[in-house]
Motif scaffolding. Structure first.
Motif, PDB file in Angstrom:
ATOM      1  N   SER A 120      36.211  45.059  38.129  1.00 20.27           N
ATOM      2  CA  SER A 120      37.074  46.008  37.437  1.00 20.27           C
ATOM      3  C   SER A 120      37.499  45.530  36.054  1.00 20.27           C
ATOM      4  O   SER A 120      37.903  44.382  35.869  1.00 20.27           O
ATOM      5  CB  SER A 120      38.316  46.264  38.289  1.00 20.27           C
TER       6      SER A 120
ATOM      7  N   GLN B 224      40.125  46.437  34.800  1.00 20.97           N
ATOM      8  CA  GLN B 224      41.579  46.291  34.833  1.00 20.97           C
ATOM      9  C   GLN B 224      41.974  44.809  34.912  1.00 20.97           C
ATOM     10  O   GLN B 224      43.120  44.473  34.634  1.00 20.97           O
ATOM     11  CB  GLN B 224      42.165  47.099  35.984  1.00 20.97           C
TER      12      GLN B 224
ATOM     13  N   ASP C 174      36.558  51.269  34.057  1.00 18.84           N
ATOM     14  CA  ASP C 174      35.916  50.635  35.216  1.00 18.84           C
ATOM     15  C   ASP C 174      34.511  51.218  35.349  1.00 18.84           C
ATOM     16  O   ASP C 174      34.341  52.394  35.677  1.00 18.84           O
ATOM     17  CB  ASP C 174      36.742  50.880  36.480  1.00 18.84           C
TER      18      ASP C 174
ATOM     19  N   THR D 153      33.336  51.139  40.823  1.00 18.61           N
ATOM     20  CA  THR D 153      34.038  49.925  40.429  1.00 18.61           C
ATOM     21  C   THR D 153      35.531  50.205  40.259  1.00 18.61           C
ATOM     22  O   THR D 153      35.903  51.178  39.609  1.00 18.61           O
ATOM     23  CB  THR D 153      33.473  49.388  39.102  1.00 18.61           C
ATOM     24  N   GLY D 154      36.372  49.351  40.830  1.00 19.94           N
ATOM     25  CA  GLY D 154      37.806  49.431  40.579  1.00 19.94           C
ATOM     26  C   GLY D 154      38.407  50.786  40.852  1.00 19.94           C
ATOM     27  O   GLY D 154      38.317  51.326  41.956  1.00 19.94           O
TER      28      GLY D 154
ATOM     29  N   TYR E  35      41.314  49.925  46.217  1.00 16.36           N
ATOM     30  CA  TYR E  35      40.904  49.200  45.022  1.00 16.36           C
ATOM     31  C   TYR E  35      40.533  47.767  45.392  1.00 16.36           C
ATOM     32  O   TYR E  35      41.278  47.077  46.098  1.00 16.36           O
ATOM     33  CB  TYR E  35      42.051  49.190  44.016  1.00 16.36           C
TER      34      TYR E  35
ATOM     35  N   GLN F 247      38.969  44.222  43.322  1.00 16.88           N
ATOM     36  CA  GLN F 247      38.677  43.705  41.986  1.00 16.88           C
ATOM     37  C   GLN F 247      37.177  43.686  41.719  1.00 16.88           C
ATOM     38  O   GLN F 247      36.735  43.955  40.595  1.00 16.88           O
ATOM     39  CB  GLN F 247      39.269  42.311  41.838  1.00 16.88           C
TER      40      GLN F 247
END
Length: 472
Positions: free
Chosen positions: A113, A115, A154, A159-160, A343, A345
């Motif tokens: 991710s 993020q 993401d 992903t994420g 979620y 990572q």
């Protein structure tokens, strides 16, 4: 003499036996990988989400600026969407952010991710969690939003915070990545529900693509395809941080890096070179999953002390558990107006989809194309990164096939310093620049935030000036 011959014969038998065991292990791993994706898809949550392009203004009081989140459709006939969090430059009004460059940041993995980049590397805030479980944010004084608008996407879908309606919609190669991402960019700018459209950001404002690790494949691939499609989004340059662009050169540099840093003995060094040669041979034969197995073995050989491969001088890896906890909490989902999706990572399903792409080196064609189009390309590498050693990046940049290669190779390497600090070294010729970052590992913005802010500012300014000079 007879004893020596017997000893040599016994050694050969042991080596052959070990090689056969390795080959058998690799075959088993390849079979397991083919089943992994099916197994993960079977256990993947089946709650279908209604996700399409949308833009949500956030009441994110911890940030002194405009902030948004949302989703971007990735294809007309697809039900999946990329998720993102966007920050207008810190302390600026909406009218002001329309005049500033915007940076797209991508983390790698594949399947990890962006993020993480947001809340642990270059975003405006770090996320923290108390022992009682509540969350709080602390400022990042070296955030890239001090100077620019930054959007953390993401990528790819799954992903994420991004959503994949099915694993079959997740890309498997860089062509598919670029196709979906450019569709999403079009949604961002041109859909009535796109955030850039709603904020008033148009391609008249310069756009930059920056990414780390496996995004060393994503970023050049997306940019090259955008240029071939007339660069309608006004991408002005790219930045690749510790990029896994061409694994052939990465695996070929592991032994040299480890030995130079006194991590391995002479015997281990020689063993690592042999396994690296096997990995490169497999890559040349397009046996990419076999090459992945050799790569993993070579990483183990060259890290006998089990150091942190992302930074060999780092004693304790920072605790990033708050990131997953935040986005899986009702508080985090409400704060960022996200769908109720688990979620992680780094997503295993996405990783499995790229099993064949992982060791491919065809992204070199995208890098060479960008350079030959006189497009600004910036590479950066931490000097303490074992998983993508700077030696491999420097080798890649020395063998590229473009008209300025010999001049780049003969260009001087000079000290890179700013604000009274020496950050590393720099080498530049025309539209290609490379910086080695001192005292940094794989995550440069996390390890050396001041250096990272300086490198992005210089890269953006240099790219804008270079492109302007071409038009005069």
């Amino acid at each position: 003499m007879k004893f020596q011959r017997l000893l040599i014969a016994a050694l050969i038998v042991c080596l052959v036996s070990a090689q056969l065991r390795l080959e058998d292990q690799i075959k088993k791993e390849q079979q397991n990988e083919s089943w992994l994706e099916k197994l993960l898809d079977y256990f993947r949550p089946k709650n279908k989400l209604s996700v399409t392009t949308e833009c949500n203004a956030l009441n994110f009081t911890a940030y002194d600026g405009l902030s948004y989140s949302g989703y971007l459709s990735v294809g007309q006939n697809l039900k999946s969407a990329l998720g993102f969090i966007f920050y207008g430059a810190k302390g600026r009004t909406v009218e002001q952010i329309r005049t500033l460059p915007t940076i797209i940041w991508l983390n790698g993995g594949p399947g990890c991710s962006s993020q993480f980049g947001n809340f642990f590397e270059l975003g405006p805030l770090y996320v923290n969690q108390t022992s009682s479980g509540s969350f709080y944010f602390t400022p990042n004084n070296y955030t890239w939003t001090n100077e620019y608008n930054v959007i953390f996407v993401d990528q790819p879908i799954g992903t994420g915070i991004s959503y994949a309606d099915s694993s079959k919609e997740i890309p498997q190669n860089q062509d598919q990545v670029a196709q979906q991402f450019l569709y999403a960019l079009d949604q961002l700018y041109n859909s009535p529900n796109g955030c850039f459209n709603q904020v008033g950001l148009t391609p008249k404002s310069p756009l930059f693509l920056f990414g780390e690790s496996y995004a060393g494949k994503y970023v050049p691939s997306i940019a090259a395809r955008a240029l071939k499609e007339k660069n309608v989004f006004n991408i002005q340059g790219i930045g690749v941080v510790d990029g896994f662009t061409v694994p052939y050169y990465v695996v070929g540099s592991l032994s040299e890096f480890s030995h130079l840093n006194n991590l391995t003995s002479n015997t281990q060094y020689q063993h690592g070179l042999q396994v690296a040669a096997q990995a490169q041979k497999a890559i040349n034969a397009s046996q990419f999953q076999l090459a992945s197995s050799y790569f993993n073995q070579d990483m183990s050989i060259n890290n006998p002390q089990n150091l942190d491969v992302y930074n060999i001088h780092r004693q304790d890896e920072p605790d990033a558990s708050a990131l997953e906890n935040l986005f899986n909490s009702a508080y985090g989902q409400q704060l960022f107006k996200l769908r109720n999706k688990k979620y992680t990572q780094c997503d295993n399903t996405v990783y499995a989809r790229f099993a064949n792409d992982f060791m491919k080196g065809d992204t070199i064609n995208a890098v060479e194309y960008l350079l030959e189009q006189d497009f600004p390309v910036n590479y950066f590498n931490g000097n303490l990164d074992l998983i993508v050693p700077y030696i491999g990046t420097e080798t890649l940049l020395s063998v590229l096939n473009w008209s300025g290669q010999s001049q780049f190779n003969s260009a001087p390497t000079t000290q890179w310093a700013a604000d009274g600090a020496v950050y590393g070294t720099v080498k530049t010729y025309k539209n290609l620049q490379y910086k080695l970052v001192y005292n940094s590992g794989h995550m440069v913005p996390q390890d050396q935030p001041a250096a990272a802010l300086n490198l992005v500012t210089e890269a953006v300014n240099r790219s804008l000036q270079y492109n302007q000079s071409k038009s005069q």
